[in-house]
Motif scaffolding. Structure first.
Motif, PDB file in Angstrom:
ATOM      1  N   PRO A 109       0.812  -1.228   0.000  1.00  0.00           N
ATOM      2  CA  PRO A 109       0.000   0.000   0.000  1.00  0.00           C
ATOM      3  C   PRO A 109       0.838   1.267   0.000  1.00  0.00           C
ATOM      4  O   PRO A 109       0.407   2.293  -0.546  1.00  0.00           O
ATOM      5  CB  PRO A 109      -0.819  -0.128   1.289  1.00  0.00           C
ATOM      6  CG  PRO A 109      -0.907  -1.602   1.542  1.00  0.00           C
ATOM      7  CD  PRO A 109       0.434  -2.136   1.107  1.00  0.00           C
ATOM      8  N   GLY A 110       2.041   1.208   0.569  1.00  0.00           N
ATOM      9  CA  GLY A 110       2.914   2.376   0.559  1.00  0.00           C
ATOM     10  C   GLY A 110       3.356   2.753  -0.836  1.00  0.00           C
ATOM     11  O   GLY A 110       3.414   3.940  -1.188  1.00  0.00           O
ATOM     12  N   LEU A 111       3.655   1.751  -1.672  1.00  0.00           N
ATOM     13  CA  LEU A 111       4.037   2.026  -3.059  1.00  0.00           C
ATOM     14  C   LEU A 111       2.841   2.508  -3.870  1.00  0.00           C
ATOM     15  O   LEU A 111       2.991   3.367  -4.752  1.00  0.00           O
ATOM     16  CB  LEU A 111       4.641   0.771  -3.696  1.00  0.00           C
ATOM     17  CG  LEU A 111       5.981   0.296  -3.110  1.00  0.00           C
ATOM     18  CD1 LEU A 111       6.454  -0.963  -3.830  1.00  0.00           C
ATOM     19  CD2 LEU A 111       7.035   1.397  -3.204  1.00  0.00           C
ATOM     20  N   ILE A 112       1.658   1.969  -3.577  1.00  0.00           N
ATOM     21  CA  ILE A 112       0.441   2.467  -4.219  1.00  0.00           C
ATOM     22  C   ILE A 112       0.230   3.931  -3.847  1.00  0.00           C
ATOM     23  O   ILE A 112      -0.064   4.776  -4.709  1.00  0.00           O
ATOM     24  CB  ILE A 112      -0.786   1.635  -3.801  1.00  0.00           C
ATOM     25  CG1 ILE A 112      -0.643   0.162  -4.224  1.00  0.00           C
ATOM     26  CG2 ILE A 112      -2.068   2.260  -4.355  1.00  0.00           C
ATOM     27  CD1 ILE A 112      -0.811  -0.106  -5.685  1.00  0.00           C
ATOM     28  N   GLU A 113       0.383   4.245  -2.570  1.00  0.00           N
ATOM     29  CA  GLU A 113       0.221   5.626  -2.115  1.00  0.00           C
ATOM     30  C   GLU A 113       1.202   6.553  -2.832  1.00  0.00           C
ATOM     31  O   GLU A 113       0.823   7.654  -3.263  1.00  0.00           O
ATOM     32  CB  GLU A 113       0.429   5.707  -0.611  1.00  0.00           C
ATOM     33  CG  GLU A 113       0.257   7.095  -0.039  1.00  0.00           C
ATOM     34  CD  GLU A 113       0.444   7.140   1.471  1.00  0.00           C
ATOM     35  OE1 GLU A 113       0.331   8.248   2.032  1.00  0.00           O
ATOM     36  OE2 GLU A 113       0.712   6.084   2.076  1.00  0.00           O
ATOM     37  N   ASP A 114       2.444   6.123  -2.984  1.00  0.00           N
ATOM     38  CA  ASP A 114       3.431   6.955  -3.678  1.00  0.00           C
ATOM     39  C   ASP A 114       3.028   7.211  -5.123  1.00  0.00           C
ATOM     40  O   ASP A 114       3.179   8.329  -5.634  1.00  0.00           O
ATOM     41  CB  ASP A 114       4.804   6.273  -3.645  1.00  0.00           C
ATOM     42  CG  ASP A 114       5.431   6.263  -2.258  1.00  0.00           C
ATOM     43  OD1 ASP A 114       4.949   7.002  -1.385  1.00  0.00           O
ATOM     44  OD2 ASP A 114       6.393   5.491  -2.059  1.00  0.00           O
ATOM     45  N   GLU A 115       2.520   6.180  -5.794  1.00  0.00           N
ATOM     46  CA  GLU A 115       2.135   6.341  -7.195  1.00  0.00           C
ATOM     47  C   GLU A 115       0.903   7.242  -7.335  1.00  0.00           C
ATOM     48  O   GLU A 115       0.865   8.117  -8.217  1.00  0.00           O
ATOM     49  CB  GLU A 115       1.860   4.983  -7.834  1.00  0.00           C
ATOM     50  CG  GLU A 115       1.387   5.033  -9.280  1.00  0.00           C
ATOM     51  CD  GLU A 115       2.364   5.703 -10.231  1.00  0.00           C
ATOM     52  OE1 GLU A 115       1.903   6.245 -11.259  1.00  0.00           O
ATOM     53  OE2 GLU A 115       3.588   5.692  -9.948  1.00  0.00           O
ATOM     54  N   VAL A 116      -0.081   7.046  -6.484  1.00  0.00           N
ATOM     55  CA  VAL A 116      -1.266   7.902  -6.545  1.00  0.00           C
ATOM     56  C   VAL A 116      -0.870   9.346  -6.230  1.00  0.00           C
ATOM     57  O   VAL A 116      -1.350  10.292  -6.873  1.00  0.00           O
ATOM     58  CB  VAL A 116      -2.360   7.397  -5.589  1.00  0.00           C
ATOM     59  CG1 VAL A 116      -3.562   8.352  -5.589  1.00  0.00           C
ATOM     60  CG2 VAL A 116      -2.816   5.994  -5.988  1.00  0.00           C
ATOM     61  N   SER A 117       0.029   9.533  -5.266  1.00  0.00           N
ATOM     62  CA  SER A 117       0.509  10.879  -4.938  1.00  0.00           C
ATOM     63  C   SER A 117       1.212  11.511  -6.133  1.00  0.00           C
ATOM     64  O   SER A 117       1.047  12.707  -6.410  1.00  0.00           O
ATOM     65  CB  SER A 117       1.468  10.824  -3.741  1.00  0.00           C
ATOM     66  OG  SER A 117       0.806  10.377  -2.584  1.00  0.00           O
ATOM     67  N   ALA A 118       1.995  10.703  -6.865  1.00  0.00           N
ATOM     68  CA  ALA A 118       2.683  11.220  -8.048  1.00  0.00           C
ATOM     69  C   ALA A 118       1.687  11.645  -9.117  1.00  0.00           C
ATOM     70  O   ALA A 118       1.859  12.679  -9.776  1.00  0.00           O
ATOM     71  CB  ALA A 118       3.645  10.169  -8.591  1.00  0.00           C
ATOM     72  N   GLN A 119       0.628  10.858  -9.304  1.00  0.00           N
ATOM     73  CA  GLN A 119      -0.375  11.216 -10.303  1.00  0.00           C
ATOM     74  C   GLN A 119      -1.185  12.436  -9.863  1.00  0.00           C
ATOM     75  O   GLN A 119      -1.541  13.294 -10.681  1.00  0.00           O
ATOM     76  CB  GLN A 119      -1.271  10.009 -10.595  1.00  0.00           C
ATOM     77  CG  GLN A 119      -0.511   8.875 -11.286  1.00  0.00           C
ATOM     78  CD  GLN A 119      -1.391   7.718 -11.731  1.00  0.00           C
ATOM     79  OE1 GLN A 119      -2.581   7.905 -12.032  1.00  0.00           O
ATOM     80  NE2 GLN A 119      -0.825   6.522 -11.778  1.00  0.00           N
TER      81      GLN A 119
END
Length: 280
Positions: A109-119
């Motif tokens: 979930p941390g990597l998902i959060e990083d990607e959503v934050s980037a988008q």
């Protein structure tokens, strides 16, 4: 007709930024007043300053049109964040594999959060503001583990935005006859619980899922989508004009033109009026 007696719904065209033909079709419908929301793929092949400016100009000249972020976590697109995993040949996983990985608790979930934050950051860079709402391509925001990172990122970077859930308000008998929508119902139940705990608003009901490979009559489908949809309910649609970029990226092609043709026709406002529904 008394405005108080009307149900206001959100009719959202997904995938702005996927291809030039999709962008043109969405802008055309916004200009006609036939949409009141669209969600933007910042990882798409047809997004940039010119396409953003054209969308903003069209939306500003029409009745209120919400512009959201279409978070993309599935192939054939690439992540914006550097360390996103798992990948398949440098691309996101296809959505069945992503769903399976979430169900088996193999996502971070941390990597998902990083990607959503980037988008979310890319959206802000393009539009100069946060999105009005945030949803997900192929409903990936609803998947186990993915939803946790998704909601944390939205809460941090777009606290005023609402998010899309995919649950319906229909009798069980009707739900059993639509397997795809039934899966969305089940995934959305947990998504709604987590969003509520986080204090993130979401649409009260959802419609728009169907088997596009059968190329059904979209007018008949739209009548079904509106049946029982409450005030502020959301209908997802995918209008577009087919071009080579779209053919190379997405299997959903000719039916996009059928959706555009119906929504642009006189039949659509007649259906809205008959169901006491407004987009304004």
């Amino acid at each position: 007709m008394n405005e108080a007696a009307l149900r206001r719904i959100w009719l959202c065209a997904d995938d702005y930024g996927l291809a030039d033909g999709v962008n043109r079709a969405i802008r055309d419908l916004i200009a006609r007043g036939r949409l009141n929301a669209t969600s933007v793929m910042v990882v798409g092949s047809a997004i940039g300053r010119a396409e953003v400016a054209a969308l903003q100009e069209t939306a500003a000249a029409s009745p209120r049109c919400a512009i959201g972020l279409h978070v993309t976590l599935t192939a054939p697109f690439r992540p914006l964040s550097m360390y996103f995993r798992p990948l398949d040949g440098g691309l996101f996983l296809p959505f069945p594999k992503l769903l399976r990985a979430g169900l088996l608790r193999r996502l971070d979930p941390g990597l998902i959060e990083d990607e959503v934050s980037a988008q979310l950051g890319a959206f802000r860079e393009l539009f100069g503001r946060a999105p009005d709402f945030v949803d997900g391509h192929q409903h990936a925001q609803l998947f186990p583990q993915a939803r946790d990172g998704f909601l944390r990122a939205v809460k941090a970077a777009a606290p005023e935005a609402w998010v899309r859930q995919g649950g319906r308000r229909t009798p069980l008998g009707k739900r059993l006859g639509a397997p795809k929508a039934l899966v969305l119902d089940m995934l959305s139940a947990q998504f709604r619980k987590r969003a509520a705990v986080a204090g993130i608003p979401f649409n009260p009901a959802f419609a728009g899922a169907y088997d596009f490979s059968k190329q059904p009559d979209f007018g008949v489908l739209m009548a079904e989508f509106l049946d029982g949809l409450p005030h502020d309910g959301l209908v997802m649609c995918h209008p577009g004009f087919v071009d080579e970029t779209l053919r190379n990226l997405d299997p959903f092609t000719n039916q996009r033109e059928a959706e555009h043709a119906y929504l642009a026709s006189d039949l659509f406002p007649t259906l809205l009026a008959a169901n006491k529904v407004t987009l304004s």
